[in-house]
Design a protein around this motif. Sequence first.
Motif, mmCIF file in Angstrom:
data_model
loop_
_atom_site.group_PDB
_atom_site.id
_atom_site.type_symbol
_atom_site.label_atom_id
_atom_site.label_comp_id
_atom_site.label_asym_id
_atom_site.label_seq_id
_atom_site.Cartn_x
_atom_site.Cartn_y
_atom_site.Cartn_z
ATOM 1 N N THR A 1 0.775 -1.215 -0.095
ATOM 2 C CA THR A 1 -0.027 0.080 -0.042
ATOM 3 C C THR A 1 0.825 1.235 -0.045
ATOM 4 O OG1 THR A 1 -1.921 -1.037 1.131
ATOM 5 C CG2 THR A 1 -1.727 1.435 1.353
ATOM 6 N N VAL A 2 0.623 2.213 -1.077
ATOM 7 C CA VAL A 2 1.305 3.442 -1.031
ATOM 8 C C VAL A 2 0.101 4.404 -0.845
ATOM 9 C CG1 VAL A 2 2.743 5.118 -2.052
ATOM 10 C CG2 VAL A 2 3.159 2.662 -2.206
ATOM 11 N N ASN A 3 0.010 4.905 0.132
ATOM 12 C CA ASN A 3 -1.284 5.809 0.502
ATOM 13 C C ASN A 3 -0.849 6.855 1.729
ATOM 14 O OD1 ASN A 3 -3.820 6.642 2.354
ATOM 15 N ND2 ASN A 3 -4.783 5.810 0.451
ATOM 16 N N ALA A 4 -0.766 8.014 1.318
ATOM 17 C CA ALA A 4 -0.073 9.032 2.427
ATOM 18 C C ALA A 4 -0.621 8.915 3.488
ATOM 19 C CB ALA A 4 0.088 10.353 1.685
ATOM 20 N N PRO A 5 -1.970 9.240 3.722
ATOM 21 C CA PRO A 5 -2.533 9.147 5.102
ATOM 22 C C PRO A 5 -2.257 7.687 5.938
ATOM 23 C CG PRO A 5 -4.168 9.985 3.468
ATOM 24 C CD PRO A 5 -3.152 9.500 2.669
ATOM 25 N N ILE A 6 -2.704 6.668 5.175
ATOM 26 C CA ILE A 6 -2.564 5.563 5.951
ATOM 27 C C ILE A 6 -0.888 5.249 6.101
ATOM 28 C CG2 ILE A 6 -2.551 2.895 5.625
ATOM 29 C CD1 ILE A 6 -5.001 3.224 3.545
ATOM 30 N N ASN A 7 -0.242 5.420 5.475
ATOM 31 C CA ASN A 7 1.105 5.214 5.870
ATOM 32 C C ASN A 7 1.670 6.382 6.856
ATOM 33 O OD1 ASN A 7 1.946 4.794 2.364
ATOM 34 N ND2 ASN A 7 1.804 3.209 3.845
ATOM 35 N N ALA A 8 1.142 7.670 7.096
ATOM 36 C CA ALA A 8 1.342 8.408 7.926
ATOM 37 C C ALA A 8 1.002 7.922 9.325
ATOM 38 C CB ALA A 8 0.684 9.891 7.780
ATOM 39 N N TYR A 9 -0.031 7.097 9.173
ATOM 40 C CA TYR A 9 -0.373 6.506 10.784
ATOM 41 C C TYR A 9 0.188 5.226 11.003
ATOM 42 C CZ TYR A 9 -3.024 5.052 14.746
ATOM 43 O OH TYR A 9 -3.241 4.771 16.147
ATOM 44 N N PHE A 10 0.328 4.364 9.886
ATOM 45 C CA PHE A 10 0.852 3.182 10.240
ATOM 46 C C PHE A 10 2.183 2.786 9.922
ATOM 47 C CE2 PHE A 10 -3.893 2.486 9.741
ATOM 48 C CZ PHE A 10 -4.177 1.508 10.801
ATOM 49 N N GLY A 11 2.733 3.729 9.212
ATOM 50 C CA GLY A 11 4.325 3.685 8.870
ATOM 51 C C GLY A 11 4.403 3.111 7.602
ATOM 52 N N ASN A 12 5.540 3.430 7.066
ATOM 53 C CA ASN A 12 5.832 3.062 5.565
ATOM 54 C C ASN A 12 6.612 1.878 5.441
ATOM 55 O OD1 ASN A 12 5.356 5.449 4.278
ATOM 56 N ND2 ASN A 12 7.016 6.325 5.233
ATOM 57 N N ASP A 13 7.029 1.247 6.526
ATOM 58 C CA ASP A 13 7.765 -0.081 6.869
ATOM 59 C C ASP A 13 6.454 -1.351 6.716
ATOM 60 O OD1 ASP A 13 9.282 -2.441 7.165
ATOM 61 O OD2 ASP A 13 9.970 -1.778 9.071
ATOM 62 N N SER A 14 6.460 -1.992 5.605
ATOM 63 C CA SER A 14 5.391 -2.955 5.482
ATOM 64 C C SER A 14 5.841 -4.198 6.127
ATOM 65 C CB SER A 14 5.019 -3.293 4.191
ATOM 66 O OG SER A 14 6.440 -3.804 3.621
ATOM 67 N N SER A 15 6.780 -4.365 6.916
ATOM 68 C CA SER A 15 7.252 -5.473 7.778
ATOM 69 C C SER A 15 6.361 -5.326 8.893
ATOM 70 C CB SER A 15 8.512 -5.520 7.891
ATOM 71 O OG SER A 15 9.163 -4.704 8.696
ATOM 72 N N GLY A 16 6.163 -3.984 9.412
ATOM 73 C CA GLY A 16 5.445 -3.967 10.881
ATOM 74 C C GLY A 16 3.795 -4.222 10.569
ATOM 75 N N HIS A 17 3.398 -4.064 9.295
ATOM 76 C CA HIS A 17 1.826 -4.050 9.126
ATOM 77 C C HIS A 17 1.251 -5.036 9.641
ATOM 78 C CE1 HIS A 17 2.564 -0.689 5.773
ATOM 79 N NE2 HIS A 17 2.380 -0.252 7.304
ATOM 80 N N GLY A 18 1.668 -6.321 9.427
ATOM 81 C CA GLY A 18 1.204 -7.786 9.789
ATOM 82 C C GLY A 18 0.882 -7.670 11.275
ATOM 83 N N ALA A 19 1.671 -7.416 12.288
ATOM 84 C CA ALA A 19 1.557 -7.350 13.578
ATOM 85 C C ALA A 19 0.433 -6.229 14.077
ATOM 86 C CB ALA A 19 2.759 -6.949 14.408
ATOM 87 N N GLN A 20 0.313 -5.123 13.326
ATOM 88 C CA GLN A 20 -0.688 -4.129 13.367
ATOM 89 C C GLN A 20 -1.993 -4.617 13.089
ATOM 90 O OE1 GLN A 20 0.865 -0.928 10.824
ATOM 91 N NE2 GLN A 20 2.178 -0.190 12.595
ATOM 92 N N SER A 21 -2.288 -5.536 12.120
ATOM 93 C CA SER A 21 -3.385 -5.754 11.618
ATOM 94 C C SER A 21 -4.607 -6.319 12.641
ATOM 95 C CB SER A 21 -3.340 -7.006 10.670
ATOM 96 O OG SER A 21 -4.711 -7.510 10.428
ATOM 97 N N ALA A 22 -5.862 -5.586 12.274
ATOM 98 C CA ALA A 22 -6.909 -6.018 13.246
ATOM 99 C C ALA A 22 -7.358 -7.284 13.090
ATOM 100 C CB ALA A 22 -7.994 -4.813 13.332
ATOM 101 N N LEU A 23 -7.108 -7.895 11.884
ATOM 102 C CA LEU A 23 -8.131 -9.112 11.430
ATOM 103 C C LEU A 23 -7.813 -10.287 12.500
ATOM 104 C CD1 LEU A 23 -7.394 -8.989 7.827
ATOM 105 C CD2 LEU A 23 -9.472 -8.257 9.037
ATOM 106 N N PRO A 24 -6.717 -10.570 12.800
ATOM 107 C CA PRO A 24 -6.572 -11.618 13.809
ATOM 108 C C PRO A 24 -7.368 -11.441 15.155
ATOM 109 C CG PRO A 24 -4.523 -11.342 12.911
ATOM 110 C CD PRO A 24 -5.310 -10.256 12.667
ATOM 111 N N GLY A 25 -7.452 -10.592 15.613
ATOM 112 C CA GLY A 25 -8.190 -10.178 16.892
ATOM 113 C C GLY A 25 -9.634 -9.979 16.709
ATOM 114 N N LEU A 26 -10.071 -9.449 15.498
ATOM 115 C CA LEU A 26 -11.335 -9.406 15.385
ATOM 116 C C LEU A 26 -11.758 -10.782 15.229
ATOM 117 C CD1 LEU A 26 -11.800 -6.457 12.787
ATOM 118 C CD2 LEU A 26 -12.412 -6.319 15.244
#
Length: 287
Positions: A189-214
Amino acid sequence: MPPEIEAGLQQIGRVVDPPRTGELYAPLARKEPYAGVKTTRDVAYGPDARHRLDVFEPEAPTGSRPVLLFVHGGGFTAGNKRSGTSPFYDNIMLWAVANGMVGVNMTYRLAPQHPWPAAQEDIAAALRWVHGNVLRHHGDAARTFLMGHSAGAAHVAHYVAHPRFHVQPGGGIAGAILVSGLFAVPPGTVNAPINAYFGNDSSGHGAQSALPGLASTGVPLLFAFAELDPPEFPLQAKLLQDAMCAAHRCPRIHWLLGESHMSEVYSINTADQALTGLMLAFMRGHR
């Protein structure tokens, strides 16, 4: 939905356009002062200038009431609980009071100055305020429903999905209402607002994901999207469906026909009950 508004939404199309959508709905909204409603504005729930919330309650309450805590959107980098004299999102608070609740409307810190997980920490702080203070506003903190729209729905989803943010077991809420939310950052994902909050390093996005917890949470959940949402929101709905069905917990996802990304919430407290009918049924079933 009045025909002229339906036509206006079709003309706006599948984009996020608060000004043009607001022009359609502002004439339908109540104007201040709000008869029968007591408002307490800009209550501090934390040290930051954006740690503020508004409380709406009946002027003549009877008994304790469920609480609706609303988290606004704004693309992670903007937005507020209310801007100037806009009727939004007072309309959601007025609807809550009219339907036997206390309304709490919060704002929170924004990216890029405050990236992940600042908003989840702020939701936790606002919930601590609710649990410590809403009784004096005739609210029952044990029956608190947490609602988010757009980026606000993303923040609510990630609060619910990550127990480390929870103020109490189960999040300290009776249920969560997620309206056009983002639950995971898709790879690449290259989206300025999303990357501004979740960061540009995609390696961290999996740990941030809400899907497993939901997919594993015991918190009751209501999911809704708009027919005229931009394309990224149906993608999020598909990611949600796949993740939860893989956990044998296929969700019911409600699609609000004729509604747009902004109309689904701007229409609250009007005769258009596409979303609020679902909300009332959900809350009555879990309180």
